[in-house]
Structure formats: structure tokens, C-alpha cells
Enzyme design. Structure first.
Site, short mmCIF file in Angstrom:
data_model
loop_
_atom_site.label_atom_id
_atom_site.label_comp_id
_atom_site.label_asym_id
_atom_site.label_seq_id
_atom_site.Cartn_x
_atom_site.Cartn_y
_atom_site.Cartn_z
N LEU A 1 0.86 -1.19 0.00
CA LEU A 1 0.00 0.00 0.00
C LEU A 1 0.89 1.24 0.00
O LEU A 1 1.94 1.27 0.65
CB LEU A 1 -0.90 0.00 1.25
CG LEU A 1 -1.86 -1.18 1.39
CD1 LEU A 1 -2.70 -1.05 2.66
CD2 LEU A 1 -2.77 -1.32 0.17
N CYS B 1 5.46 5.96 -4.48
CA CYS B 1 5.72 7.20 -3.75
C CYS B 1 6.08 6.95 -2.28
O CYS B 1 7.13 7.40 -1.81
CB CYS B 1 4.50 8.11 -3.85
SG CYS B 1 4.72 9.66 -3.00
N ALA C 1 -3.43 -8.20 -10.01
CA ALA C 1 -4.75 -8.17 -10.65
C ALA C 1 -4.61 -8.23 -12.16
O ALA C 1 -3.71 -7.60 -12.73
CB ALA C 1 -5.47 -6.89 -10.24
N GLY D 1 20.28 13.13 -16.07
CA GLY D 1 20.22 14.34 -15.23
C GLY D 1 18.82 14.88 -15.08
O GLY D 1 18.61 16.09 -15.07
N GLY D 2 17.84 13.98 -14.95
CA GLY D 2 16.47 14.40 -14.64
C GLY D 2 16.33 14.58 -13.14
O GLY D 2 17.32 14.51 -12.40
N GLU E 1 24.46 13.40 -18.72
CA GLU E 1 23.13 13.63 -19.30
C GLU E 1 23.30 13.77 -20.81
O GLU E 1 24.15 14.51 -21.28
CB GLU E 1 22.53 14.90 -18.68
CG GLU E 1 21.36 15.51 -19.43
CD GLU E 1 20.16 14.57 -19.60
OE1 GLU E 1 19.73 13.96 -18.61
OE2 GLU E 1 19.68 14.44 -20.75
N ALA F 1 3.24 12.44 -7.77
CA ALA F 1 2.27 11.84 -6.84
C ALA F 1 1.00 12.67 -6.72
O ALA F 1 -0.11 12.13 -6.76
CB ALA F 1 2.93 11.70 -5.47
N HIS G 1 7.30 39.42 7.82
CA HIS G 1 8.73 39.68 7.71
C HIS G 1 9.45 39.13 8.93
O HIS G 1 8.93 39.28 10.04
CB HIS G 1 8.96 41.19 7.61
CG HIS G 1 10.42 41.56 7.56
ND1 HIS G 1 11.17 41.37 6.43
CD2 HIS G 1 11.24 42.08 8.51
CE1 HIS G 1 12.41 41.76 6.68
NE2 HIS G 1 12.48 42.19 7.93
P1 FAD Z 1 2.46 4.06 -8.09
O1 FAD Z 1 2.77 4.88 -6.91
O2 FAD Z 1 3.60 3.53 -8.89
O3 FAD Z 1 1.56 2.86 -7.59
C1 FAD Z 1 1.17 1.84 -8.45
C2 FAD Z 1 0.83 0.62 -7.62
O4 FAD Z 1 0.21 -0.33 -8.49
C3 FAD Z 1 2.07 -0.09 -7.06
O5 FAD Z 1 1.95 -0.22 -5.65
C4 FAD Z 1 2.07 -1.45 -7.74
O6 FAD Z 1 2.48 -2.49 -6.88
C5 FAD Z 1 0.61 -1.62 -8.12
N1 FAD Z 1 0.39 -2.51 -9.27
C6 FAD Z 1 0.94 -2.45 -10.50
N2 FAD Z 1 0.44 -3.41 -11.30
C7 FAD Z 1 -0.46 -4.09 -10.54
C8 FAD Z 1 -1.31 -5.20 -10.80
N3 FAD Z 1 -1.37 -5.77 -12.00
N4 FAD Z 1 -2.08 -5.64 -9.79
C9 FAD Z 1 -2.05 -5.06 -8.56
N5 FAD Z 1 -1.27 -4.01 -8.28
C10 FAD Z 1 -0.49 -3.53 -9.26
N6 FAD Z 1 6.49 12.44 -7.08
C11 FAD Z 1 6.22 13.61 -6.44
O7 FAD Z 1 5.15 14.18 -6.66
N7 FAD Z 1 7.11 14.15 -5.56
C12 FAD Z 1 8.30 13.57 -5.30
O8 FAD Z 1 9.08 14.09 -4.50
C13 FAD Z 1 8.62 12.36 -5.96
N8 FAD Z 1 9.79 11.73 -5.73
C14 FAD Z 1 10.05 10.54 -6.34
C15 FAD Z 1 11.26 9.92 -6.09
C16 FAD Z 1 11.56 8.72 -6.70
C17 FAD Z 1 12.87 8.05 -6.41
C18 FAD Z 1 10.61 8.11 -7.57
C19 FAD Z 1 10.90 6.79 -8.21
C20 FAD Z 1 9.41 8.73 -7.83
C21 FAD Z 1 9.12 9.95 -7.23
N9 FAD Z 1 7.92 10.62 -7.48
C22 FAD Z 1 7.66 11.81 -6.86
C23 FAD Z 1 6.93 10.10 -8.43
C24 FAD Z 1 5.79 9.39 -7.71
O9 FAD Z 1 6.31 8.37 -6.89
C25 FAD Z 1 4.82 8.81 -8.73
O10 FAD Z 1 4.44 9.81 -9.64
C26 FAD Z 1 3.60 8.27 -8.04
O11 FAD Z 1 3.94 7.25 -7.13
C27 FAD Z 1 2.61 7.72 -9.07
O12 FAD Z 1 1.50 7.23 -8.41
P2 FAD Z 1 0.59 6.08 -9.06
O13 FAD Z 1 -0.50 5.88 -8.07
O14 FAD Z 1 0.28 6.44 -10.44
O15 FAD Z 1 1.53 4.80 -9.14
#
Ligand code: FAD
Length: 468
Positions: free
Chosen positions: A38, A42, A114, A181-182, A203, A319, A443
């Protein structure tokens, strides 16, 4: 437990779990499945663990240079095991909280993979191989993304790391090559540089953080160089081999081949959607060539009753974007007349200094042919920036020349991640520069840069020298 739902969410990241909570709040019988944990990327391996480590690295660095404030600390050390334990305790607290929220709101949670059997049926297989079949009137696909790999650098999380492995190290690498460099590469590269690694970034494109205003990224680029990070743009890593004492990497820098040794390699060249394994064709769905699902402004896919949100529908992969899409999809399912509006969607990069943006950037507004006026205010003019030892950076306000409506705000500097919230509200309210300028800011605060930049956009900054 009955397995017939009005709505079922696949993936419990910030997109999926927020959608499920909003659905439940709207009185809809909801279930959710996740195959790992869960909280998704993120909470478990992304935003939260990275920000915990970044905070620790910043603190370590700050203490190390506090002598100019008359504070001398002897024997400063970093204990990676202690740091990882602290990070993990935060992850656990938050993910447990997500579980409690789902349960408390009456959402049924299934742990397992799923896949669609047909448009209204999904099979969930848990880690013991047990299958549960659920039926639902609507589905929300929120399966997120995973790191992209590149040829020659297969991720083994030992030598060649993805962000997941890099956030889980129990030792600070002596040297680290960051490929890409993203924002993810730079955030992690910066944190290890602060903890003592010799960091090199390569990059392929001409600038770091492609897509951001170069005026902002320039500040971060210069700070990286100042703190000893080697940065090569227009460069690429070709391949590597394991040698005694390290990983020998072939780099192409300015058209020339060079061989360098590193302790670890971090590959952060982007992320791709997770849509494989869902049997989307059985639900009547197709992805584009890169695996992304297409949706309309109500998050509806081409298959009736099936919605998609978050990273799986594309950029920006953030996120809060996923969560907002989750809320909107839930409300559409509940029959509300809503559409998604990305106008005030912020983006933050937690580098040193931080970068944030909401609305249009200057180059985007100019590319649209808009008649704009731009105001800037440098942090160095702020008492608070000096008293917090963070004088780098500025706030930039982009406004329509005629109506003075604010079209975008960017910040590079300390607490840019926090400062952008006010700008987001301004955009949401359709504010004009005068609204920001007339709002009294306490301030001394960093937020005082916002009204000053707004005033500067119309040539009326108070703490600025008169232009001759
Ligand atoms: P996810 O968070 O990827 O969740 C998807 C879920 O679906 C997972 O738990 C996975 O297990 C599940 N899943 C996949 N396929 C199946 C299936 N077939 N059956 C059941 N479950 C499944 N974003 C920010 O806004 N701020 C930040 O500071 C930031 N820092 C980041 C740092 C890093 C290192 C990384 C890698 C990402 C960061 N992000 C950040 C991006 C952010 O984590 C993602 O944009 C966000 O988690 C996307 O949310 P989501 O719900 O689309 O997918």
C-alpha cells in the site's frame, strides 16, 4: 466478503488509494488491489524515502558548515544503518496509515496481482497462488510506473542501481556515476554528494532537468559544480565492466571516449508505465507504443466503465497529479459533473537549491505567442534568506501584459517546494499580479519574494534599485 463492487481500483499508490478513499466517501462500494505494498512507489520507494534521505544529507552538510555561525561540531559522522532505519520507520508509519484509512472508510483491500478476465471481472492472485475473482461496474487502473533500463547497464541493485536500490544503500559509495540528469537522478546524486560520495552526472541532452526554465536549472547546475559534483551534458555512458576496485565505465564526453572507475552506477533515465500483465486486451483496451493508456479529461479510457490515472497515463509523473486524477475519476464514477484541470498543477525538484513551478514557464508562454511581462526577485535581497544562510535563487512571476493575470510562477531557492503553494492558489483563483503584491507577507520570510517578484513584473518592486 462479497466480491461485487460498484468501483474497483487496481494499484494502491497515491493515485489508486486516494481514488478508493474518495469513492468510499461518496458512498460507493469499493475494493482495491495491490501486488506489492500500500502506498505504491511514492510512499515505499519514491517520494518519501528520497525526501527522508535528502533531509538527513542536508542536515549533515549544514552541521558540517555551521562553524561560520560559531558552532563547532567535532566527530560528525553518518551512520547509514541508523539513517535507513529512520527512513523505514517513516515509510512504515505512512503506509500503515494508508491501510488504516482504507479500512476505516470501508474499502476492501486485496494484496495480489490483478488482471482482467473481461471488462467487468478481475482475477487477483496472491503470493501463495490463491485467486480471488472480483466483479465491478467500474475499474480504475492506477498501476504506476517502473524505471527504464538501458542497454549495457542491466539493473542488479548491487553495482548498477535504480532509484529503488540507491535509496536502500547501507554504505555511502565512495564514487557514484548518475546516468540521467532528470529530477530523480539529481535528487539522489545530490544527497550522496552531501554524504561524501564523489558524484559524476552524465546527461545526453544539452542541459540538466530538461523541460525546466534554463534560468532555474542554471542555479542548480552551478551549485552542483560548486559542491564538487562533476556534470557532463551532451554526454553518455556506453557500457561498463567489473574490474578490481570498481566498475570501469566507458563514457562519451564531448565526442571523446573516456574510461572512469566508480563504486556504483545509478541509472535514472526515466520511467515507463506498468501495463503489462493486466491482460488489457480482455477488457477491450490497448496502450500506445510506450505502454501508456490514453484517457479523456474525465479520466475515461476507450473501454466504457474503465478509468486510468497516475503515472500509467503519462507525464508529469508526480504523486499529487496521480492523487488529483484519482479524486476526479472517483467523482466522475459517482456521477459528478467534473473534469480535470491541470492549470495549477505544481512541480517540485528537491535538489539544492530546490526548484518549483506552477503554470506556464517563460519559454512556454513565449512559444504560445503570449504577450507577457516577467518579474524576478532575488533571494539575496531577503533578510530571511541571509539569516537562514540560503541566499541563492529567485522567484519569477509570468503575467499577461494586458490583464496582469498571473500565468505562471517559478522558484529556485530554499523552500521552493513550500513557496509554490501560494502561487498555485493564486493561479487557481485567477489572481492578478496586484493580488500577490497587495497581500502583506510576514517579515522576515522567504515568501516576501513573491509580492516583490509580482511587483517587479509591473516595474514596481520595492526592494530593488531604480532602473536607469
Ligand atoms: P504508483 O505509486 O507507482 O503505484 C502503483 C501501484 O500499483 C504499485 O503499488 C504497484 O504495486 C501496483 N500494481 C501495478 N500493477 C499491478 C497489478 N497488475 N495488480 C495489482 N497491483 C499492481 N512524485 C512527487 O510528486 N514528488 C516527489 O518528490 C517524488 N519523488 C520521487 C522519487 C523517486 C525516487 C521516484 C521513483 C518517484 C518519485 N515521485 C515523486 C513520483 C511518484 O512516486 C509517482 O508519480 C507516483 O507514485 C505515481 O503514483 P501512481 O499511483 O500512479 O503509481
Amino acid at each position: 466478503m462479497s466480491t461485487d463492487y460498484r468501483a474497483f481500483v487496481i494499484g494502491a499508490g497515491p493515485g489508486g488509494y486516494v481514488a478508493a478513499l474518495r469513492l468510499a466517501q461518496l458512498g460507493i462500494k469499493t475494493g482495491i488491489a495491490d501486488r506489492t505494498a500500500l502506498g505504491g512507489t511514492c510512499l515505499n520507494i519514491g517520494c518519501i524515502p528520497s525526501k527522508a534521505l535528502i533531509t538527513a544529507a542536508k542536515t549533515y552538510e549544514k552541521i558540517g558548515r555551521a562553524d561560520k555561525m560559531g558552532i563547532t561540531v567535532k566527530g560528525l559522522e553518518i551512520d547509514m544503518n541508523g539513517l535507513q532505519k529512520w527512513k523505514q520507520s517513516i515509510v512504515k508509519r505512512l503506509t500503515t496509515g494508508v491501510g488504516a484509512l482504507l479500512k476505516g472508510n470501508g474499502v476492501d483491500v486485496f494484496m495480489g496481482n490483478a488482471r482482467f478476465r473481461d471488462r467487468s471481472t478481475v482475477d487477483i492472485v496472491d503470493d501463495k497462488g490463491k485467486t480471488t475473482t472480483v466483479r465491478s461496474q467500474s475499474f480504475i487502473i492506477a498501476t504506476g510506473s517502473r524505471p527504464i533500463e538501458i542497454p549495457g547497464f542491466e539493473i542488479d541493485e548491487k553495482n548498477v542501481l535504480s532509484s529503488t536500490g540507491a535509496l536502500d544503500l547501507d554504505q555511502v559509495p565512495r564514487s557514484l556515476l548518475v546516468i540521467g540528469g532528470g529530477y530523480i537522478g539529481l535528487e539522489i546524486g545530490t544527497l550522496y554528494a552531501k554524504l561524501g560520495s564523489k558524484v559524476t552526472v552524465v546527461e545526453m541532452l544539452d542541459s540538466l532537468l530538461p523541460g525546466f526554465d534554463p534560468e532555474l536549472t542554471d542555479v542548480v547546475h552551478k551549485k552542483l559544480l560548486k559542491s564538487g559534483v562533476e556534470v557532463h551534458t551532451g554526454a553518455r555512458a556506453v557500457g561498463y565492466s567489473k574490474k578490481r576496485g570498481g566498475l570501469e565505465v566507458e563514457l562519451q564526453i564531448s565526442g571523446k571516449s573516456e574510461t572512469r572507475k566508480f563504486d556504483k552506477i545509478l541509472v535514472t533515465v526515466g520511467r515507463r508505465p506498468v501495463t503489462d500483465g493486466l491482460d488489457l486486451d480482455r477488457a477491450g483496451l490497448k496502450t500506445d507504443a510506450k505502454g501508456f493508456l490514453s484517457v479523456n479529461e474525465r479520466l475515461q479510457t476507450a473501454a466504457p466503465g474503465i478509468y486510468a490515472i497516475g503515472d500509467v497515463i503519462g507525464n508529469p509523473m508526480l504523486a499529487h497529479k496521480a492523487s488529483k486524477e484519482g479524486e476526479v475519476a472517483a467523482e466522475v464514477i459517482a456521477g459528478k459533473n467534473v473534469v480535470l484541470d491541470y492549470r495549477s498543477m505544481p512541480a517540485v525538484v528537491f535538489t539544492d537549491p530546490e526548484i518549483s513551478s506552477v503554470g506556464l514557464m517563460e519559454h512556454e508562454a513565449r512559444a504560445k505567442g503570449l504577450d507577457i511581462t516577467v518579474g524576478k526577485y532575488n533571494f539575496v535581497g531577503l533578510g530571511r534568506a541571509l539569516t537562514t544562510d540560503a541566499p541563492e535563487g529567485f522567484v519569477k512571476v509570468i503575467a499577461a501584459a494586458g490583464t496582469r493575470e498571473i500565468l505562471g510562477v517559478q522558484v529556485v531557492g530554499a523552500e521552493a517546494s513550500e513557496l509554490i503553494a501560494e502561487a498555485g492558489l493564486a493561479l487557481e483563483f485567477g489572481a492578478e499580479v496586484d493580488d500577490l503584491a497587495l497581500t502583506v507577507h510576514a517579515h522576515p520570510t522567504l515568501a516576501e519574494a513573491l509580492p516583490e517578484a509580482a511587483r517587479a513584473a509591473v516595474g514596481e518592486a520595492i526592494h530593488a534599485l531604480k532602473k536607469r
